[in-house]
Scaffold this active site. Sequence first.
Site, PDB file in Angstrom:
ATOM      1  N   ASP A   8      22.369   8.897  45.803  1.00 35.69           N
ATOM      2  CA  ASP A   8      22.073  10.056  46.670  1.00 35.69           C
ATOM      3  C   ASP A   8      22.857  10.133  47.989  1.00 35.69           C
ATOM      4  O   ASP A   8      22.259  10.414  49.045  1.00 35.69           O
ATOM      5  CB  ASP A   8      20.572  10.107  46.980  1.00 35.69           C
ATOM      6  CG  ASP A   8      19.702  10.326  45.753  1.00 35.69           C
ATOM      7  OD1 ASP A   8      20.247  10.410  44.646  1.00 35.69           O
ATOM      8  OD2 ASP A   8      18.467  10.410  45.908  1.00 35.69           O
ATOM      9  N   LYS A 106      18.582  14.150  39.233  1.00 32.54           N
ATOM     10  CA  LYS A 106      17.168  13.780  39.099  1.00 32.54           C
ATOM     11  C   LYS A 106      16.313  14.631  40.023  1.00 32.54           C
ATOM     12  O   LYS A 106      16.794  15.159  41.021  1.00 32.54           O
ATOM     13  CB  LYS A 106      16.981  12.293  39.394  1.00 32.54           C
ATOM     14  CG  LYS A 106      17.478  11.901  40.773  1.00 32.54           C
ATOM     15  CD  LYS A 106      17.342  10.420  41.019  1.00 32.54           C
ATOM     16  CE  LYS A 106      17.756  10.058  42.415  1.00 32.54           C
ATOM     17  NZ  LYS A 106      16.961  10.708  43.472  1.00 32.54           N
ATOM     18  N   CYS A 151      14.679   6.120  47.156  1.00 30.10           N
ATOM     19  CA  CYS A 151      15.450   6.149  45.914  1.00 30.10           C
ATOM     20  C   CYS A 151      16.180   4.836  45.632  1.00 30.10           C
ATOM     21  O   CYS A 151      16.279   4.412  44.480  1.00 30.10           O
ATOM     22  CB  CYS A 151      16.389   7.338  45.916  1.00 30.10           C
ATOM     23  SG  CYS A 151      15.450   8.883  45.852  1.00 30.10           S
TER      24      CYS A 151
END
Length: 202
Positions: A8, A106, A151
């Site tokens: 990310d 995601k 994450c």
Amino acid sequence: MKALIIVDVQNDFCPGGALAVPGGDEVISPINNLLGAFNCIVQTQDWHPSSHLSFASNHKGKSPYDTVEMKYGEQVLWPDHCVQGTEGADFHEKLRLEPSQLIIRKGFRKDIDSYSAFFENDQTTVTGLHGYLQARGIEELYVGGLATDFCVKWTALDGRKLGYKVNLITDAVRGIDIEGSVEKAMHEMKEAGVNMLTSSEV
Ligand code: VGL
Ligand code: ZN
């Protein structure tokens, strides 16, 4: 065989973004410098519809960082971030993208958030990454990116759960840090057998 998993590194998690992680852009140069050391490079991209139920704006009377009960348990509510197709969801322009071979998106199901690169937050729905890594003979993961306490943590823990050797690149991660959550995340990862190293030790 080893793989680099870059979590990310998107505009919304960098300074100026909708869910800015303090120092988020500082992960970019250590990550860029490591790319040449890996034959297998995977990136994740948080990728939400604007109706996503992890957004406080989709719950009447709720504010960011409040929590709600979802079908799978407690969920932190976030400012709107990484909305599909927006600039905030793009990778940071300084991150070198060319060597990366797979991008796992995601969080695209409106009623399940997805922190981990392997499983959504119901801890059952798979992203497909495990199958890909298995097919490529990968046994060891090196993880960097954002955010340490969400994450990155869940990716590292699920990696351990699936039997990978997992290394966290400590100078290539930054956290959101809600009430000590970074320290707690580091502790949980160590307890789960995640090895801590710096990018110069990779
Ligand atoms: C993340 C909160 C919400 C992360 C993603 O990348 O750590 N955190 N969505
Ligand atoms: Zn998200």
